[in-house]
Scaffold this motif. Structure first.
Motif, mmCIF file in Angstrom:
data_model
loop_
_atom_site.group_PDB
_atom_site.id
_atom_site.type_symbol
_atom_site.label_atom_id
_atom_site.label_comp_id
_atom_site.label_asym_id
_atom_site.label_seq_id
_atom_site.Cartn_x
_atom_site.Cartn_y
_atom_site.Cartn_z
ATOM 1 N N TRP A 261 0.806 -1.221 0.000
ATOM 2 C CA TRP A 261 0.000 0.000 0.000
ATOM 3 C C TRP A 261 0.846 1.282 0.000
ATOM 4 C CZ3 TRP A 261 -4.824 1.313 -1.057
ATOM 5 C CH2 TRP A 261 -5.230 2.612 -0.747
ATOM 6 N N GLY A 262 1.695 1.446 1.014
ATOM 7 C CA GLY A 262 2.387 2.717 1.223
ATOM 8 C C GLY A 262 3.177 3.205 0.027
ATOM 9 N N LYS A 263 3.961 2.333 -0.585
ATOM 10 C CA LYS A 263 4.782 2.747 -1.723
ATOM 11 C C LYS A 263 3.923 3.220 -2.895
ATOM 12 C CE LYS A 263 6.759 -0.565 -4.038
ATOM 13 N NZ LYS A 263 7.696 -1.654 -4.442
ATOM 14 N N LEU A 264 2.863 2.488 -3.187
ATOM 15 C CA LEU A 264 2.011 2.841 -4.321
ATOM 16 C C LEU A 264 1.154 4.073 -4.003
ATOM 17 C CD1 LEU A 264 0.912 -0.743 -5.396
ATOM 18 C CD2 LEU A 264 2.646 0.722 -6.461
ATOM 19 N N TYR A 265 0.678 4.154 -2.762
ATOM 20 C CA TYR A 265 -0.128 5.327 -2.430
ATOM 21 C C TYR A 265 0.726 6.599 -2.454
ATOM 22 C CZ TYR A 265 -2.855 8.830 -0.079
ATOM 23 O OH TYR A 265 -3.508 10.010 0.193
ATOM 24 N N HIS A 266 1.954 6.500 -2.007
ATOM 25 C CA HIS A 266 2.823 7.677 -2.026
ATOM 26 C C HIS A 266 3.006 8.176 -3.458
ATOM 27 C CE1 HIS A 266 5.835 10.433 -0.510
ATOM 28 N NE2 HIS A 266 6.670 10.031 -1.454
ATOM 29 N N LEU A 267 3.131 7.235 -4.399
ATOM 30 C CA LEU A 267 3.223 7.631 -5.806
ATOM 31 C C LEU A 267 1.920 8.286 -6.251
ATOM 32 C CD1 LEU A 267 4.493 7.568 -8.676
ATOM 33 C CD2 LEU A 267 3.488 5.270 -8.924
ATOM 34 N N PHE A 268 0.798 7.676 -5.902
ATOM 35 C CA PHE A 268 -0.509 8.204 -6.308
ATOM 36 C C PHE A 268 -0.745 9.609 -5.745
ATOM 37 C CE2 PHE A 268 -5.052 8.621 -5.114
ATOM 38 C CZ PHE A 268 -5.609 8.674 -6.377
ATOM 39 N N ALA A 269 -0.398 9.813 -4.481
ATOM 40 C CA ALA A 269 -0.665 11.099 -3.840
ATOM 41 C C ALA A 269 0.272 12.196 -4.319
ATOM 42 C CB ALA A 269 -0.555 10.948 -2.325
ATOM 43 N N ASN A 270 1.459 11.815 -4.794
ATOM 44 C CA ASN A 270 2.441 12.824 -5.196
ATOM 45 C C ASN A 270 2.953 12.547 -6.614
ATOM 46 O OD1 ASN A 270 2.998 14.106 -2.319
ATOM 47 N ND2 ASN A 270 3.077 11.879 -2.059
ATOM 48 N N VAL A 271 2.036 12.148 -7.467
ATOM 49 C CA VAL A 271 2.435 11.700 -8.795
ATOM 50 C C VAL A 271 3.121 12.800 -9.606
ATOM 51 C CG1 VAL A 271 0.238 12.285 -9.895
ATOM 52 C CG2 VAL A 271 1.624 10.375 -10.799
ATOM 53 N N ASP A 272 2.843 14.042 -9.313
ATOM 54 C CA ASP A 272 3.453 15.136 -10.075
ATOM 55 C C ASP A 272 4.937 15.284 -9.783
ATOM 56 O OD1 ASP A 272 1.004 16.127 -11.338
ATOM 57 O OD2 ASP A 272 0.422 16.718 -9.311
ATOM 58 N N THR A 273 5.369 14.835 -8.613
ATOM 59 C CA THR A 273 6.772 15.036 -8.233
ATOM 60 C C THR A 273 7.533 13.746 -7.980
ATOM 61 O OG1 THR A 273 6.107 15.229 -5.892
ATOM 62 C CG2 THR A 273 6.249 17.269 -7.191
ATOM 63 N N GLU A 274 6.835 12.626 -7.797
ATOM 64 C CA GLU A 274 7.493 11.386 -7.375
ATOM 65 C C GLU A 274 7.788 10.411 -8.513
ATOM 66 O OE1 GLU A 274 8.637 9.952 -4.287
ATOM 67 O OE2 GLU A 274 8.746 12.121 -4.076
ATOM 68 N N ALA A 275 7.309 10.685 -9.706
ATOM 69 C CA ALA A 275 7.434 9.703 -10.787
ATOM 70 C C ALA A 275 8.886 9.349 -11.076
ATOM 71 C CB ALA A 275 6.751 10.227 -12.046
ATOM 72 N N GLU A 276 9.735 10.345 -11.210
ATOM 73 C CA GLU A 276 11.127 10.083 -11.569
ATOM 74 C C GLU A 276 11.851 9.269 -10.495
ATOM 75 O OE1 GLU A 276 15.201 12.549 -12.789
ATOM 76 O OE2 GLU A 276 13.283 13.599 -12.498
ATOM 77 N N ARG A 277 11.678 9.636 -9.236
ATOM 78 C CA ARG A 277 12.336 8.906 -8.150
ATOM 79 C C ARG A 277 11.834 7.470 -8.094
ATOM 80 N NH1 ARG A 277 11.539 6.592 -3.788
ATOM 81 N NH2 ARG A 277 9.306 6.950 -4.030
#
Length: 880
Positions: A261-277
């Motif tokens: 959950w946590g890893k995927l939700y963090h991407l979903f919630a911050n998709v504008d800035t987290e995609a590259e990382r």
């Protein structure tokens, strides 16, 4: 919106709380829909990257250019490993005089490169420091018949190539082993210690049964599975190859809340800035590598379940080489973290009490061990986090010369922010100050909750051996007969870690329109704010889900631990299978080493010169005190100002060891011999003035230090006030002495190790004396003081080798006992025997200095015959 044209009713509705709620809902659902499309597209990109990476052969995820130096697949006993040289950027050219740095990445299911996947990383720091940098990588497929021994031999060949390629380097290579690469490094340093310099073990498990009850459940897996046979089963099902994806799966199960959950939700919630990382990390995390069944069997049977590394039970196939970590002659630095649930501090450090009885035993063996504990960073953060790289890794690497000259013993590295009120702040490089605090074995044991619970793992090992033998005898032949390369490939393709990647990729025709939709969303992106009520509710729901998964994990782990205890606490079962008591490692060699130390150091008490006397003074005065980088950097400055002649790191380190041994063996005799080592009063003043300058580099001297300092002044018949400001006569360069005994273990004295900055030869504080137990092979090699800062209190005074020219007025006082007029090294006065106090004002660094001690093997006591100071004062080689 507040136009007076609006009817009063409409205006009232607009101000109603429900209106704001409706607006927030509209913004939230628009934002949520857009985030869903973008997040799904990022997962699609992850799948494509996984496929492309696999087609390219799963190359290292390094962000630096590199060139092949050696390919292990071409060796006589091939291994799928290779040595590459990292190409330095133009703005950071390599300095050939700095010690090379070699990074070994873990082969634990993933591919190589995590240690250099960011600019701010171990490799990036090495390049910025001007160090030649090498990387030990590996390929996805193991060579036929490859074993762990093949890998070890390949790494020995790699290290020899690095050493041969840098003859000008000041010191042997610093080698960094990340996670599983650390135990491979420990084995390498144990069997080939002559070609390995200081070793840094980052997040490396070496004591596999250690841990804290209720906190480290991963160590129970082997017992609950009945031993190592399931790993052999997977190797047989893979047609002789073990799929590293299963190791990755093991790691992921430690934290299901993050995995599911946590890893995927963090991407979903911050998709504008987290995609590259996210994509950068997943490229490495999803690049699974294979091991031969023989390799994974060796690892699980000898390490994870067998725990044989620290007990000295691991030998080469031909029985010629035995792995004993006490053979490591270079400093060992351990970096662990309290936030690491894969390699907790106990597993990273409990090998120390496994091998040594106490800190005095460490000193007797001539070993230097430094550990550094982070408060909260996770396992991967130890070698991935940019913050850790800029702080812990940067400080440890920059202080490697200082560490390399620390007197044998156990230290904790403490890193703190500098403060304006710190004394001599200009002698601190960077924003952090690193210091080394002496520790005892009880400090290591206090990190855990006792070791009695480790007794159960001895029974696990015995059960594992029985089950493994039964599997190998009866089941393995059947499984191997049913397996082939086709079934092995099919099983790997069906692994969940791979399925989740290639099913959400362009291989899936249902996702072909996704890229176009994502691009359209990016063009019309309208994100909402964090203050939106629905966004906050979403976050609270996510936290609840993670909390539930954490509770599940805690209950699962607690049940597993209780089941393990119930199974392996049975005395009847232990008697039935013949389990032995826990072995804590090889027997101590302290008695034998003490005899060797006494034999080898016996000539050093009254033989030596001004430089040896200075080191002995510093070792005694600053005994068992904290060492930091300021005295070391002061010595570098003194060298840069040409107030002393530079000497090599190795020379300084040997002098520290030599003088530490004599203080450990007989402190009273060692001190009483000081006037004989330095009969000239001017040189005595120089030694003590330089000593005070170095001792006060980190602030005023403590009471205990002041008392010892005054004691030495009285011994030298000096008035403290009289020479306080005198620093006239420079110390003569150290002389090479006849190698009396093999350079064995280093003395226990604490020497302030040189920090990696400027010239490699800068000497720094002298080593502090250690406890009273003969150190192993002290005198052993002619050791000439290495130009590095002495640790703990060993600050090496500038006085050291100043070429003080007064060649002119040097008096060649001949030793009473033996006229061996040691030909004075250039401009130095012949050794003055204690006896002849010829007043010849050798102001200029005369004074029979150095060599007498060693070279004069057992001749008449006149300290005498000073060997031609071969002390080849090495030009200031860069100090790595």
């Amino acid at each position: 919106m507040n136009s007076p044209m609006l009817p009063p009713m409409a205006e009232a509705l607009q101000k109603h709380p429900l209106a704001n709620l409706f607006q927030e809902a509209t913004e939230y659902w628009t934002d949520r829909f857009q985030r869903s499309i973008l997040a799904l597209d990022v997962l699609r990109q992850r799948g494509n990257i996984y496929l492309e990476h696999g087609r390219a052969g799963n190359p290292p995820v390094l962000v630096f250019d590199y060139e092949m130096v050696m390919d292990g697949r071409e060796l006589e006993r091939p291994a799928n490993y290779a040595l590459v040289r990292i190409l330095p950027p133009k703005e950071h050219p390599t300095d050939p005089t700095k010690r090379p740095i070699v990074v070994i990445d873990p082969r634990a299911g993933h591919g190589p490169g995590i240690g250099g996947s960011k600019i701010d990383s171990e490799i990036g720091l090495a390049l910025r420091g001007g160090h030649p940098c090498y990387f030990v990588m590996f390929f996805p497929e193991p060579e036929p018949g490859q074993t762990i021994e093949c890998v070890g031999r390949a790494e020995v060949a790699f290290m020899q190539r690095v050493v041969d390629s840098h003859p000008q380097a000041e010191g042997l290579p610093l080698v960094i082993g990340n996670c599983q690469g650390g135990w491979a490094l420990a084995i390498l340093a144990s069997v080939a210690h002559k070609i390995v310099g200081p070793i840094l073990l980052a997040g490396t498990p070496l004591s596999y049964w250690a841990g804290v009850e209720g906190k480290n459940p991963m160590r129970y897996n082997g017992g609950l599975a009945g031993g190592t046979w399931p790993v052999s089963l997977l190797g047989d099902l893979g047609a002789g190859k073990f799929d590293g994806a299963w190791l990755v799966h093991n790691f992921e199960q430690l934290n299901p809340a993050n995995t599911y959950w946590g890893k995927l939700y963090h991407l979903f919630a911050n998709v504008d800035t987290e995609a590259e990382r996210f994509l950068s990390f997943e490229r490495w995390w999803g690049g699974h590598y294979l091991l031969n069944r023989e390799e994974i069997d060796w690892i699980t049977q000898n390490l994870f379940v067998g725990n044989r590394l620290t007990s000295g039970e691991i030998t080469s196939a031909d029985g010629v080489h035995r792995v004993d970590m006490r053979n490591i002659r270079s400093p060992i630095i351990v970096f662990a973290s309290w936030g690491d649930n894969i390699t907790p501090p106990q597993q990273a450090l409990n090998w120390i009490p496994d091998l040594y009885v106490d800190a005095e035993d460490i000193r007797t063996h001539g070993q230097t061990i430094v550990y550094c504990l982070h408060e909260h960073i996770g396992h991967l953060g130890i070698f991935v986090s940019a913050g850790v790289a800029q702080r812990e890794h940067a400080e440890l690497v920059s202080a490697i010369d200082l560490i390399d000259t620390l007197a044998p013993g156990l230290y904790e590295a403490v890193i703190e922010d500098t403060r304006p009120e710190m004394p001599n702040l200009d002698m601190v490089t960077g924003r952090y100050l690193i210091r080394f605090e002496p520790r005892e074995m009880k400090d290591i044991l206090a990190l855990g909750d006792g070791r009695e619970h480790e007794n159960r793992f001895e029974l696990v090992r015995r059960i594992s051996e029985i089950n493994q033998a039964l599997y190998d005898q009866f089941a393995s032949p059947i499984v191997q007969a049913m397996s082939n390369e086709f079934t092995a490939q099919a099983m790997r393709a069906a692994h969940p870690s791979r399925v989740e990647r290639y099913t959400i990729s362009d291989l899936n025709p249902w996702l072909w329109p996704l890229a176009t939709m994502a691009e359209a969303v990016r063009q019309k992106r309208t994100p909402t704010t964090k203050e939106n009520s629905f966004v906050q509710a979403e976050q609270q729901l996510s936290d609840l889900i993670e909390d539930l998964l954490d509770r599940y994990r805690d209950q699962r782990d607690a049940m597993a631990e209780e089941l393990f205890k119930a199974m392996y606490s049975s005395h009847w079962l232990s008697m039935l299978v013949g389990a032995r008591k826990v072995r804590r490692g090889p027997m101590s060699l302290r008695a034998q080493l003490e005899r060797l130390n006494i034999k080898s150091a016996i000539h050093d008490f009254e033989n030596g010169g001004a430089f040896d006397a200075f080191v002995r003074v510093m070792a005694y005065v600053h005994d068992r005190h904290v060492v930091d980088e300021r005295p070391f950097n002061l010595m570098r400055r003194i060298v840069a100002e040409h107030r002393v002649e530079p000497i090599t790191l190795a020379e300084y380190r040997q002098s520290v060891q030599r003088q530490s041994f004599v203080l450990m063996l007989d402190e009273e005799r060692a001190l009483s011999a000081l006037p004989k080592l330095v009969p000239d009063m001017a040189m005595r003043r120089t030694i003590m003035s330089f000593a005070k300058e170095v001792l006060t580099a980190a602030g005023p001297m403590e009471d205990g230090v002041t008392e010892r300092y005054n004691e030495i002044c009285a011994l030298f018949v000096l008035d403290v006030a009289e020479f306080n400001a005198i620093g006239a006569v420079p110390l003569p360069p150290p002389k090479v002495v006849a190698t009396v005994a093999k350079p064995a273990v280093k003395p226990a004295a604490k020497a302030a190790a040189p920090k990696r900055t400027v010239t490699a030869k800068a000497k720094v504080s002298a080593p502090a004396k250690v406890v009273a137990t003969p150190k192993p092979k002290a005198v052993a090699k002619p050791k000439v003081p290495a130009a590095a800062a002495a640790p703990v209190a060993k600050a090496k005074p500038a006085a050291q080798v100043a070429v003080a020219k007064p060649a002119a007025n040097t008096t060649t006082a001949k030793p009473a006992a033996k006229a061996t007029v040691a030909k004075p090294v250039a401009k130095t006065a012949a050794a003055q025997p204690a006896a002849t106090a010829t007043a010849a004002k050798p102001a200029a660094k005369t004074t029979a200095a150095k060599p007498a001690a060693k070279v004069a093997a057992g001749a008449a006591k006149p300290v005498t015959a000073k060997a031609p100071t071969v002390a080849k004062p090495k030009p200031p080689t860069s100090n790595a």
